[in-house]
Each structure stands twice: as C-alpha cells, then as structure tokens.
Design an enzyme around this catalytic site. Structure first.
Site, short mmCIF file in Angstrom:
data_model
loop_
_atom_site.label_atom_id
_atom_site.label_comp_id
_atom_site.label_asym_id
_atom_site.label_seq_id
_atom_site.Cartn_x
_atom_site.Cartn_y
_atom_site.Cartn_z
N LEU A 303 5.53 -30.65 -3.77
CA LEU A 303 4.84 -31.50 -4.73
C LEU A 303 3.81 -32.37 -4.02
O LEU A 303 2.71 -32.59 -4.53
CB LEU A 303 5.84 -32.38 -5.48
N VAL A 307 -0.61 -32.48 -4.43
CA VAL A 307 -1.50 -33.63 -4.64
C VAL A 307 -2.17 -34.07 -3.35
O VAL A 307 -2.73 -35.16 -3.29
CB VAL A 307 -0.72 -34.81 -5.27
N LYS A 352 2.23 -44.97 -16.12
CA LYS A 352 2.67 -43.88 -16.99
C LYS A 352 3.75 -43.07 -16.28
O LYS A 352 3.52 -42.47 -15.24
CB LYS A 352 1.47 -42.98 -17.33
N ASP A 443 -7.24 -34.13 -27.07
CA ASP A 443 -6.41 -35.06 -27.84
C ASP A 443 -7.18 -36.35 -28.12
O ASP A 443 -6.64 -37.45 -27.94
CB ASP A 443 -5.11 -35.35 -27.09
#
Length: 609
Positions: A303, A307, A352, A443
């Site tokens: 992971l 990134v 978030k 969205d």
C-alpha cells in the site's frame, strides 16, 4: 511502413492539387443554404479508419470526435467496445451536421468538433492525420479567425469543421436518409465506393459531381447504414510436436528448480521458528498475520508502494496526530458521514476516513491544483485497522446544500449564488480541459460543493472521479436526481455527465428546491416548463426561491441562468455545452461584475443596481 504511408498522403494530395486545375471540394468546405438542406441540423456519419499509434481503440477515437465508445461500436458492428482495433478497420462515427455562418458571406455545412492543441500540433497536421482529411486547414482557419496558425499554444481549444451534408427534401423523398462523409482514397474508384456502401454510381455523382479527386470528402447517399464487415482476429497457431516436447522439457526443469527453492525456504522457515521461540509474546504477536480488519505486513508495504508517488507532494500524517486532533474520532467532530473536523498544531482540517480504496482518489488529486477544488493536504495509512485517511483543507462555511435546503437565519443573495455557480463552473472547466487524460468528477451535487469564509465555492469529494472519457461501465454510482440519463441507461462516462449534474445545481440555486423531492420527483424533469413563451416571467417568479424575489436582481439575469441550466440538461450529451461555454455564458450576466472587496461576498449581500 503504415506510418510512412500516412505521412505520404499530404504530399500526394499536394501533387494532385498542383496538377488539377479545378479541385473538388472547396478548401473551405461546402456551401449550404436552406434550399439544399432539409433542416438546420441532422445526425449523419463519417467513415473513419483507425491509425497507429494514437487511434487504435474506440476510447481515443471517441475522445477525438466527442462521442462514446458505444456510439461508435453499435453502427460499426463491433461487439466489444473495449477491444483493441486493427489499422484501417472500418468505422462509422456519428456527428451532428449543421449549416453555420462563419462570416457575413460564407455559410458552410459542417460538424463542429473541439480539439485541444498538443505539442507539435498545427491546423494542417491535425486535419490530415488526426481527422484524416475530413476537413482542411483552410477551413479550420476560416472557422477560427481569432487564432493565428503559426502561434498556437498548447491547451488552445480549436474548432475543427468536419465536412458533412444533410439530405435535402428531394433526397429524403427518394429514401436517402444519410449522406455519409467519406474521404476518397488514391486507390478508390466510384464503382467500388458505391458497392462498399450499398449506394449507386449515379447517386454519388449526383451529389458530388464527376470531378472527384483523391482526398476529397465525398458524400455517399444511402437509405440506411451498411453492415460493416469487421476483421476477425486469427486463432493462435496449434502447437507442433517439437513445441510440445520443448514445453515438457522446460516444465521439468522448472519443477526441479522449484523443488530446490522449496527446500531452501522450508529450511529458512525452521531456522526462523527457532529464533522466534526465544522472543517474548509481544514480539511474536507483531510478526503474526493480523486477522479480521487488520492487514498483513507485506500488504502494508504494497500500500505504501501504491502511494509512493505522493510522498514528496503531500504530508504523511501519523495516526496519533489524527486521533489527538479528533479526540479519538469522537462523534462530536463528525462533519458528515465519515469526515471529521480536527485541529493539528492550531490548523483545522477535514479528515476523511475510508477503507483502503483511496489510491484512485489520490492519483487524481495529484494532478489537480485549482482554487475552486478542495485542496488535499496529506494522508495517513493505519495498518492496524486497514484504513486510509485523507486530510483536506477545512472549508469553513460547509456545503451549498446546507445553505439552500436547511433552515438558516441568513439566505444566499442572488449575486452570491451567481458567484458560486461561476466558481463551480471554473473548477469543472479545469478538470475537464486542463488535465490529461480528462477527469470526470461523476458526483457533482450541492452537498459536494463547499463554501469558504468568503463564500467562494470549492468542489469536494473525488471518491467517484475517474480519469478518461467515453468509457462504458456496468457499475452505476452517483446520487439520484443528479445522474445523467445516458450514464444511467448505458453506463457512458464522459465530461457531459458532469455538465448535466451542474445543470441540476443551477436549478437548485435558482429555485432553492432539492434535486429530488420526498415523492421521488426529480427537479430537472419539470424545469423545461419554467421558461414558457408568453408567460416566462410569471412562471419563473412562481418557481424561484422566495428569498430572491425580495432582492433587486434582474429577472433577465435569473432567466439567463435557467436557460444555461436547461442547455446543460439536454438529453442528448452532444448538444450540451462545454464548461468553457458555460463559464462564458454565466459571466455575461448583468448581475455579475468584478467589484469584490478583499472580504469577498457575505451571505446577506444584495446587489445594488
């Protein structure tokens, strides 16, 4: 060899024009009048051949012509829109053909396609290579009089006029429903072209004359599109006995090597187990594979590798920082959903929390940087719970939805609403026009538009955003009331779906109503009845937010914004305006002018006229 042939075409064309006294067609296009076309516009098709290296898939060709892959695959008899194409594979591409006055003396028939200039592009190169002589550089110059062909900048948006014609009334009576735009090749003759399209020699010469030259755009009259025969990929050659024998020998050698490696791995494992026995229980626990919500140590490494491109651009926060900022993610700090407000070193952030699915969002956020997009400050990975946290700038005044649809003592003025609309339009224009590949937010809604301390708008939540246009997806996501019809029906992902959603937001700004009411009725479905000839102002006043009626805003300004919204909500994506056009249209409003003080707009601000 194919690439060399492509570059020879412009030279061959030049030789033909040098040796022919009267070449067809006119270099600036085809003159049209009301007499020779049945209407101002029609849908027709161009015949196109994929070419390497840039145009060997429907996605790239769809981007070039501003249509979806499905809109090409259906008329072209291609069963799988995602499959790669072969060079020269025949395609039918739909275009919208119109008679357009380019100046006071010239009206020509063409489909206007926007093309963004890249490094090395010229009018001539794009006309002959990208659009395969479906237009000419002379016509491009006429249609774009404000651009100098020798001074084009990367990012300039140029209109390329693709030559086309609509059937006239006489042709329609004779069952001619389409005039297919086809570029005549040096090896072609009229007989072969007529046979290929199911037309007739007489029909082709009647429309185009009898002086057709190579690289002319000719119009082939047909009653219906012919069924294109697509090439079949040949099956793989069967294995020979020698190949099979070699494969068996190779397999044996491979298994032998694997056996030796297995012995070495087992020995290393037993050695490691012996070392582990001497360690404490806590140390042993750290080496075990986490169960439940945790992640393996190797997975954590992977992971972080995902990134790694972000490490030098964004701050990597520690879990203890985030827990301290939110009192251990206490519910009292929740802004909305799984987004928390937190303070780190005196600075407020929006944090978030999400399961590990942030790679796509991070990848997109890396390439965007605009004042009307919420800025990403950093991120954090929690291997214990397999969570990722994205840390954004904190936008003080919350969402546009809360200002429009929740009970508040203060109401947004018309000028503030107009400024918000232009801010959002600018943000969308940036991600649609200035990112490569283009970014589609997917969205856009009032709850994803945040307002800062100066009531300036920022687009938030790129969790559903995707790079690339004109893709087809079977996984429909989004918010009811904002979803474009073509996306809901066919899964077509394009920038025009953001345009549709933005149209709904404009309706919310004008009416103060929600995108979908308690009965499930969508706001946009009834919007076209607002602007009715003869009763326009009455209908509009009944439909507007009551708080706006108390202001001094002009009804012409409100009416123009509703007109822009209705254009955005066109059921045909190709007929919706681009965000460039929308920004220009909104900025022309009588109630918008640049006299903003350093303090920006206040919620109560009313324009003095």
């Amino acid at each position: 060899m194919r690439t060399k042939c492509i570059h020879l075409f412009p030279l061959l064309r030049l030789l033909f024009f040098c040796n022919i006294a009267q070449a067809q067609p006119s270099t600036i296009g085809y003159n049209c009048t009301a007499a020779n076309q049945t209407s101002n516009s029609c849908q027709t098709y161009v015949f196109y051949r994929p070419t390497p290296p840039d145009y060997l898939d429907l996605a790239s060709i769809g981007d070039l012509f501003s249509v979806s892959r499905l809109m090409i695959s259906n008329p072209s008899n291609i069963s799988s829109p995602s499959s790669p194409l072969l060079p020269d594979q025949p395609l039918f591409i739909p275009i919208k053909c119109s008679c357009t006055a380019v100046n006071s003396s010239i009206t020509i028939s063409y489909a206007a396609l926007n093309y963004t200039i890249k490094s090395g592009d010229t009018f001539y190169r794009v006309s002959t290579l990208n659009f395969q002589n479906l237009t000419t550089y002379q016509s491009v110059e006429v249609v774009n009089p404000t651009f100098e062909p020798t001074r084009l900048d990367v990012g300039d948006v140029i209109v390329f006029p693709i030559f086309c014609k609509c059937p006239d009334p006489s042709q329609l009576r004779n069952q001619v429903n389409y005039l297919i735009s086809y570029v005549f090749q040096p090896s072609d003759n009229i007989t072969d072209v007529a046979s290929r399209f199911g037309s007739t020699e007489a029909g082709i010469t009647a429309v185009n004359g009898d002086r057709i030259q190579p690289f002319d755009t000719v119009f082939v009259p047909v009653s219906r599109l012919p069924n294109l025969t697509q090439p079949v990929v040949p099956p793989a050659a069967p294995e020979t006995t020698t190949d099979r024998k070699g494969a068996v020998i190779g397999l044996g050698v491979g298994l032998g090597v694997c056996g030796v490696l297995l012995i070495l791995v087992c020995g290393a494992w037993w050695y490691r187990e012996g070392l582990m026995k001497g360690r404490g229980r806590d140390g042993e626990k750290q080496q075990q594979v986490k169960m439940g919500n945790g992640m393996m140590k190797g997975e954590q490494v992977n992971l972080m590798a995902d990134v790694s491109d972000c490490l030098d651009k964004y701050r990597v926060f520690g879990m203890e920082e985030l827990r301290g900022a939110t009192d251990g993610f206490d519910e009292k700090w929740i802004i909305q959903g799984s987004v928390y407000k937190g303070c780190i070193n005196g600075e407020w952030y929006a944090i978030k929390k999400m399961k590990w699915n942030a790679y796509e969002e991070l990848k997109i956020l890396q390439k965007v940087n605009h004042g009307n997009l919420v800025r990403l400050e950093g991120f954090c990975i929690d291997p214990e719970e397999a969570n990722c946290y994205l840390v954004y700038e904190y936008v003080e005044n919350g969402s546009l939805s809360s200002w429009l649809h929740e009970a508040r003592p203060e109401k947004l003025s018309w000028k503030t609403r107009l400024r918000i609309a232009i801010d959002v339009a600018n943000g969308l224009q940036y991600i649609h026009e200035h990112t490569r590949p283009k970014v589609v937010h997917k969205d856009i809604k009032s709850s994803n538009i945040l307002l800062d301390s100066n009531m300036r708008a920022k687009i938030a939540n790129f969790g559903l955003a995707r790079s690339g246009c004109n893709a087809i997806t079977m996984h429909i996501v989004g918010t009811q009331g904002y979803i474009a019809p073509e996306y809901l029906a066919d899964g077509v992902v394009s920038t025009k779906m953001d345009v549709f959603s933005f149209g709904v937001v404009l309706l919310e700004l004008v009416s103060g109503r929600e995108a979908i009411d308690e009965r499930g009725n969508v706001l946009w479905a009834s919007a076209d009845r607002v602007l009715v000839d003869g009763k326009q102002l009455t209908k509009l006043r009944e439909w507007m937010d009551e708080s706006l009626l108390k202001e001094s805003c002009t009804m012409e300004s409100v009416s123009s914004v509703v007109s822009v919204a209705l254009a955005c909500l066109n059921k045909d994506p190709a007929r919706r305006p681009s965000m460039v056009e929308i920004v220009y249209a909104l900025s022309k409003s009588d109630d918008f002018f640049f006299d903003v003080s350093e303090d920006g707009f206040s919620p109560r601000q009313v324009v003095a006229r």
